[in-house]
Design an enzyme around this catalytic site. Structure first.
Site, PDB file in Angstrom:
ATOM      1  N   PHE A 121       8.488-103.422 -52.625  1.00  0.00           N
ATOM      2  CA  PHE A 121       9.753-104.029 -52.220  1.00  0.00           C
ATOM      3  C   PHE A 121       9.439-105.271 -51.401  1.00  0.00           C
ATOM      4  CE2 PHE A 121      14.329-102.536 -51.720  1.00  0.00           C
ATOM      5  CZ  PHE A 121      14.416-101.998 -52.996  1.00  0.00           C
ATOM      6  N   GLN A 234      22.858-110.116 -43.332  1.00  0.00           N
ATOM      7  CA  GLN A 234      21.972-110.257 -44.494  1.00  0.00           C
ATOM      8  C   GLN A 234      22.758-110.514 -45.777  1.00  0.00           C
ATOM      9  OE1 GLN A 234      19.417-106.822 -46.069  1.00  0.00           O
ATOM     10  NE2 GLN A 234      17.942-108.351 -45.390  1.00  0.00           N
ATOM     11  N   HIS A 236      22.129-110.430 -49.437  1.00  0.00           N
ATOM     12  CA  HIS A 236      21.137-109.958 -50.407  1.00  0.00           C
ATOM     13  C   HIS A 236      21.090-110.955 -51.554  1.00  0.00           C
ATOM     14  CE1 HIS A 236      19.154-107.426 -53.358  1.00  0.00           C
ATOM     15  NE2 HIS A 236      18.960-106.479 -52.455  1.00  0.00           N
ATOM     16  N   LEU A 250      25.759-104.806 -56.036  1.00  0.00           N
ATOM     17  CA  LEU A 250      24.327-105.009 -55.820  1.00  0.00           C
ATOM     18  C   LEU A 250      23.473-104.799 -57.068  1.00  0.00           C
ATOM     19  CD1 LEU A 250      22.513-105.594 -53.267  1.00  0.00           C
ATOM     20  CD2 LEU A 250      21.790-103.237 -53.515  1.00  0.00           C
ATOM     21  N   GLU A 253      16.720-104.588 -55.368  1.00  0.00           N
ATOM     22  CA  GLU A 253      15.447-105.296 -55.270  1.00  0.00           C
ATOM     23  C   GLU A 253      14.371-104.569 -56.085  1.00  0.00           C
ATOM     24  OE1 GLU A 253      15.082-106.608 -51.285  1.00  0.00           O
ATOM     25  OE2 GLU A 253      12.913-106.469 -51.317  1.00  0.00           O
ATOM     26  N   ARG A 309      14.401-111.274 -48.059  1.00  0.00           N
ATOM     27  CA  ARG A 309      15.716-111.544 -48.650  1.00  0.00           C
ATOM     28  C   ARG A 309      16.327-112.855 -48.182  1.00  0.00           C
ATOM     29  NH1 ARG A 309      18.145-105.347 -48.358  1.00  0.00           N
ATOM     30  NH2 ARG A 309      16.829-104.607 -50.043  1.00  0.00           N
ATOM     31  N   HIS A 380      25.505-108.089 -47.517  1.00  0.00           N
ATOM     32  CA  HIS A 380      24.933-106.777 -47.790  1.00  0.00           C
ATOM     33  C   HIS A 380      24.774-105.896 -46.569  1.00  0.00           C
ATOM     34  CE1 HIS A 380      22.614-103.897 -50.032  1.00  0.00           C
ATOM     35  NE2 HIS A 380      21.547-104.067 -49.287  1.00  0.00           N
ATOM     36  N   ARG A 415      16.321-107.826 -42.259  1.00  0.00           N
ATOM     37  CA  ARG A 415      15.850-106.463 -42.550  1.00  0.00           C
ATOM     38  C   ARG A 415      15.054-106.445 -43.851  1.00  0.00           C
ATOM     39  NH1 ARG A 415      17.629-102.053 -45.816  1.00  0.00           N
ATOM     40  NH2 ARG A 415      19.478-103.195 -46.487  1.00  0.00           N
TER      41      ARG A 415
HETATM   42  C1  FAD Z   1      24.490-100.965 -52.980  1.00  0.00           C
HETATM   43  C2  FAD Z   1      23.600-100.754 -51.807  1.00  0.00           C
HETATM   44  C3  FAD Z   1      22.287-100.367 -51.999  1.00  0.00           C
HETATM   45  C4  FAD Z   1      21.452-100.158 -50.896  1.00  0.00           C
HETATM   46  N1  FAD Z   1      20.173 -99.755 -51.113  1.00  0.00           N
HETATM   47  C5  FAD Z   1      19.365 -99.500 -50.044  1.00  0.00           C
HETATM   48  C6  FAD Z   1      18.045 -99.006 -50.239  1.00  0.00           C
HETATM   49  O1  FAD Z   1      17.602 -98.773 -51.353  1.00  0.00           O
HETATM   50  N2  FAD Z   1      17.282 -98.778 -49.148  1.00  0.00           N
HETATM   51  C7  FAD Z   1      17.722 -99.007 -47.877  1.00  0.00           C
HETATM   52  O2  FAD Z   1      16.980 -98.774 -46.939  1.00  0.00           O
HETATM   53  N3  FAD Z   1      18.990 -99.460 -47.682  1.00  0.00           N
HETATM   54  C8  FAD Z   1      19.816 -99.698 -48.719  1.00  0.00           C
HETATM   55  N4  FAD Z   1      21.092-100.146 -48.497  1.00  0.00           N
HETATM   56  C9  FAD Z   1      21.603-100.199 -47.124  1.00  0.00           C
HETATM   57  C10 FAD Z   1      21.930 -98.788 -46.660  1.00  0.00           C
HETATM   58  O3  FAD Z   1      22.478 -98.056 -47.730  1.00  0.00           O
HETATM   59  C11 FAD Z   1      22.935 -98.752 -45.501  1.00  0.00           C
HETATM   60  O4  FAD Z   1      22.525 -99.642 -44.516  1.00  0.00           O
HETATM   61  C12 FAD Z   1      22.990 -97.359 -44.927  1.00  0.00           C
HETATM   62  O5  FAD Z   1      23.307 -96.421 -45.922  1.00  0.00           O
HETATM   63  C13 FAD Z   1      23.985 -97.224 -43.788  1.00  0.00           C
HETATM   64  O6  FAD Z   1      24.034 -95.873 -43.414  1.00  0.00           O
HETATM   65  P1  FAD Z   1      24.884 -95.383 -42.169  1.00  0.00           P
HETATM   66  O7  FAD Z   1      24.630 -93.921 -42.013  1.00  0.00           O
HETATM   67  O8  FAD Z   1      24.606 -96.269 -41.008  1.00  0.00           O
HETATM   68  O9  FAD Z   1      26.382 -95.653 -42.624  1.00  0.00           O
HETATM   69  P2  FAD Z   1      27.217 -95.114 -43.900  1.00  0.00           P
HETATM   70  O10 FAD Z   1      26.395 -94.398 -44.870  1.00  0.00           O
HETATM   71  O11 FAD Z   1      28.045 -96.202 -44.402  1.00  0.00           O
HETATM   72  O12 FAD Z   1      28.214 -94.138 -43.241  1.00  0.00           O
HETATM   73  C14 FAD Z   1      29.252 -94.608 -42.417  1.00  0.00           C
HETATM   74  C15 FAD Z   1      30.156 -93.447 -42.137  1.00  0.00           C
HETATM   75  O13 FAD Z   1      31.041 -93.806 -41.086  1.00  0.00           O
HETATM   76  C16 FAD Z   1      32.356 -93.411 -41.441  1.00  0.00           C
HETATM   77  N5  FAD Z   1      33.283 -94.240 -40.675  1.00  0.00           N
HETATM   78  C17 FAD Z   1      33.338 -95.592 -40.595  1.00  0.00           C
HETATM   79  N6  FAD Z   1      34.306 -95.966 -39.755  1.00  0.00           N
HETATM   80  C18 FAD Z   1      34.875 -94.822 -39.281  1.00  0.00           C
HETATM   81  C19 FAD Z   1      35.937 -94.551 -38.389  1.00  0.00           C
HETATM   82  N7  FAD Z   1      36.633 -95.524 -37.777  1.00  0.00           N
HETATM   83  N8  FAD Z   1      36.270 -93.264 -38.157  1.00  0.00           N
HETATM   84  C20 FAD Z   1      35.600 -92.253 -38.771  1.00  0.00           C
HETATM   85  N9  FAD Z   1      34.584 -92.455 -39.613  1.00  0.00           N
HETATM   86  C21 FAD Z   1      34.229 -93.732 -39.862  1.00  0.00           C
HETATM   87  C22 FAD Z   1      32.406 -93.585 -42.925  1.00  0.00           C
HETATM   88  O14 FAD Z   1      33.458 -92.852 -43.485  1.00  0.00           O
HETATM   89  C23 FAD Z   1      31.029 -93.030 -43.299  1.00  0.00           C
HETATM   90  O15 FAD Z   1      31.083 -91.633 -43.348  1.00  0.00           O
HETATM   91  C24 FAD Z   1      21.943-100.368 -49.593  1.00  0.00           C
HETATM   92  C25 FAD Z   1      23.255-100.771 -49.407  1.00  0.00           C
HETATM   93  C26 FAD Z   1      24.075-100.983 -50.504  1.00  0.00           C
HETATM   94  C27 FAD Z   1      25.469-101.445 -50.293  1.00  0.00           C
END
Ligand code: FAD
Length: 603
Positions: A121, A234, A236, A250, A253, A309, A380, A415
């Site tokens: 990556f 970021q 992407h 998306l 990568e 990126r 992203h 990142r």
């Molecule tokens: C298409 C895509 C592909 C990706 N691929 C990769 C990868 O391969 N590797 C990598 O390292 N990263 C990747 N990323 C980035 C990574 O997926 C995210 O940064 C990461 O999943 C964020 O996780 P999190 O637990 O912080 O938040 P999330 O998984 O988004 O969870 C957020 C949670 O908060 C809740 N929430 C939000 N606001 C509130 C509120 N006001 N009240 C109650 N609940 C709330 C939501 O409902 C959800 O449950 C990718 C991102 C995308 C978009």
């Protein structure tokens, strides 16, 4: 105050993505009662969309890898404004967290001798991303959810938190509503973990889901926590650009990790044109070497498509601006070309990139085993977020913790791909552990009814306006404005204009109206998201104005170079007593000599 349904927990986790689930599991394992709140159904968090993999120096594919190289790569990628302690903890603990996930049932792709397979990556010196095809997030969420539901965690699905409640300085609860019926609820807790993800919906073109409205950033800021490095958003390099209905989705990568190349309309591989000085020694200077790297040749250096990126996005923008873009305003990403090198290329692509194959086939009628994809930058991820203690993840508000994308520090100015999923595991665990500890040492606090009344009144006000504006229009105008004025290329004039427009949008947001009632009302949900989107948009703009240089994801056309003095500071924002947003520059903590040596040794 009305008689709202009230729930009590030792630890309340807001957000059920990777970070929230991992925090909830850890807190629960420490023997405290845990509530987990999420906007959508459990398992549908944004983490489920993650594709390429989890970065961890397991050294399964290249035994030269170790935490020190991962640390050095993360710091170089972040252009050295990362919180070094977070980068250190992350690099050291990620392998253990991945193995733990495997022990809990995650089925990763395998090496021939049965270990977790790792892929290349951008910005990672060695193949480092543990993955499950290009559906890694799905496996991660499934595993954490399976493990979590057996821990006795109380889950509140389809609930949105609107405000944090405090007793004096300490956070003691949260106030929110159930999205289906629109009923308000109170959550009392001794400690709260924010794990609400990112802010992508502040922009028009984004890979992010509807949930990414910066709620956690805004809730923490309003409660008195600091935000750090908000200028670093970021973009992407590879989002879909055509047809318009899929704009921004998306393209992992992982495509480039498997040998995909970027070309312009002349068919030229433009990424060889400009290789940044600090990556020259690590980057292939010819196509042959780049291909050998993707095939696992340990003596080869990585192809320039796998530079960080921020850089790849800017090269794509340059090609488009200078008239060498693709027919629909992007550039070409070609994985089909590998058939010149591999006899079974089509099968290989379908096996390694199944989601990408189906995504393009179904959404754009493109067969990626035969044709090039058209791609361009998409919003992203945000490197900036809630300022936390690196070891405990507590913010400056006692009892308020944060983890995952809404917290910040590990990534600095940019990142590396894969470092988010590992961040969720490492710091989700830490946040859960220390929130549980805090809960054991503190009792439930007192909650002010006045605050609850104010939040409830403000939330319901749009129902009382008969001729207000449409919230979707205000949201759309904000997204368009941020895309145009605070996007990949930034200038002082445009950002000053953006601030004025944000003021205007805030005034409009106060006048929006919604039809219908509180039950099943997406228009109302949009109104309630607007405040958060406006707060994070202002924070991004003010921080970007303050950083008068180009570094990582922030590119200032008016200050195109790095400024050494600004390489030693973070931007920090907090809410002033009067309500205005204060931005200051704060020196980075002094890095210990043993880490400086690691960086030197890995240059
Ligand atoms: C298409 C895509 C592909 C990706 N691929 C990769 C990868 O391969 N590797 C990598 O390292 N990263 C990747 N990323 C980035 C990574 O997926 C995210 O940064 C990461 O999943 C964020 O996780 P999190 O637990 O912080 O938040 P999330 O998984 O988004 O969870 C957020 C949670 O908060 C809740 N929430 C939000 N606001 C509130 C509120 N006001 N009240 C109650 N609940 C709330 C939501 O409902 C959800 O449950 C990718 C991102 C995308 C978009």
């Amino acid at each position: 105050m009305a008689d709202y349904e009230t729930h009590e927990h030792d630890v309340l986790v807001i957000g059920a993505g990777g970070a929230g689930l991992r925090a909830a599991i850890e807190a629960s394992a420490a023997g405290v009662s845990v509530g987990l709140v999420c906007k959508s159904l459990l398992g549908k968090a944004h983490t489920v969309m993650a594709e390429g993999g989890i970065a961890a120096a397991l050294a399964n594919v290249d035994d030269r890898d170790n935490w020190k190289v991962h640390f050095a790569d993360t710091m170089r990628g972040g252009q050295y404004v990362n919180q070094w302690r977070m980068a250190e903890l992350h690099a050291k603990e990620a392998p253990e967290r991945v193995r733990e996930l495997e022990a809990w049932g995650a089925v990763f792709d395998r090496t021939k001798d049965g270990r977790i397979l790792q892929r290349n990556f951008g910005g990672h010196k060695y193949p480092r991303l543990a993955h499950v095809g290009d559906r890694t997030g799905l496996e991660m969420i499934r595993t954490l959810q399976d493990h979590g539901v057996h821990q006795g965690i109380d889950v509140y699905m389809e609930h949105t938190i609107l405000s944090l409640l405090k007793d004096d300085n300490r956070v003691v609860g949260a106030f929110g509503y159930e999205r289906e019926r629109g009923r308000f609820k109170i959550f009392r807790a001794k400690a709260i973990v924010l794990a609400t993800g990112g802010i992508g919906r502040a922009y028009k073109i984004t890979s992010n889901s509807w949930e990414y409205t910066g709620d956690g950033h805004s809730l923490a800021y309003e409660a008195g926590a600091e935000l750090i490095d908000m200028e670093f958003v970021q973009f992407h390099p590879t989002g879909m650009v055509w047809p318009p209905s899929v704009m921004g989705i998306l393209v992992t990568e992982g495509v480039r990790g498997e040998g995909g190349i970027l070309t312009n309309k002349e068919g030229r591989r433009f990424m060889f044109d400009e290789i940044p000085e600090n990556y020259k020694t690590q980057t292939a200077d010819n196509e042959e070497e780049g291909w050998r790297y993707c095939q696992g040749d340990k003596n080869a250096r990585r192809p320039p498509e796998l530079l960080t990126r921020d850089h790849v996005s800017r090269c794509i923008v340059r090609e488009i601006k200078e008239g060498r873009g693709s027919s629909h305003g992007g550039v070409y990403l070609d994985i089909a070309w590998i058939k010149q090198r591999l006899p079974n290329a089509a099968e290989y692509i379908k096996r390694k990139l199944p989601s990408m194959y189906h995504q393009f086939k179904q959404l754009a009628d493109i067969d990626i085993t035969e044709q090039a994809m058209e791609v361009g930058p998409t919003t992203h991820y945000i490197m900036g977020g809630i300022h936390v203690d690196p070891d405990t993840q507590m913010s400056r508000v006692p009892g308020l913790f944060a983890a995952g994308e809404c917290a910040a520090g590990i990534n600095g100015a940019n990142r590396l791909g894969g470092n988010s999923l590992s961040d969720l595991l490492v710091f989700g665990k830490r946040a859960g552990e220390f929130a549980a500890k805090f809960a054991k040492e503190n009792s439930l606090g007192k909650m002010g009814n006045d605050k609850i009344d104010i939040v409830a009144r403000e939330a319901l006000a749009p129902f009382e306006r008969s001729d207000g504006e449409n919230p979707y229009q205000v949201q759309g105008d904000l997204q368009e404005m941020m895309q145009d004025n605070v996007g990949i290329v930034r200038t002082e004039d445009e950002m000053r204009m953006a601030l004025a427009k944000i003021d205007n949008l805030k005034a409009r947001a106060e006048r929006v109206a919604v039809a219908g009632n509180r039950e099943y009302n997406p228009g109302w949900h949009t109104v309630l998201d607007l405040k958060n989107l406006l707060t994070v948009s202002e924070a991004i703009t003010r921080a970007a104005l303050k950083r008068k240089e180009s570094r990582g994801a922030q590119f200032r056309e008016d200050y195109p170079d790095k400024d050494d003095a600004l390489g030693k500071v973070n931007t920090i924002m907090r809410r002033e007593d009067g309500g205005s947003m204060e931005v200051r520059l704060e020196p980075l903590p002094e890095m210990p000599d043993y880490l400086k040596r690691i960086i030197e040794e890995n240059k």
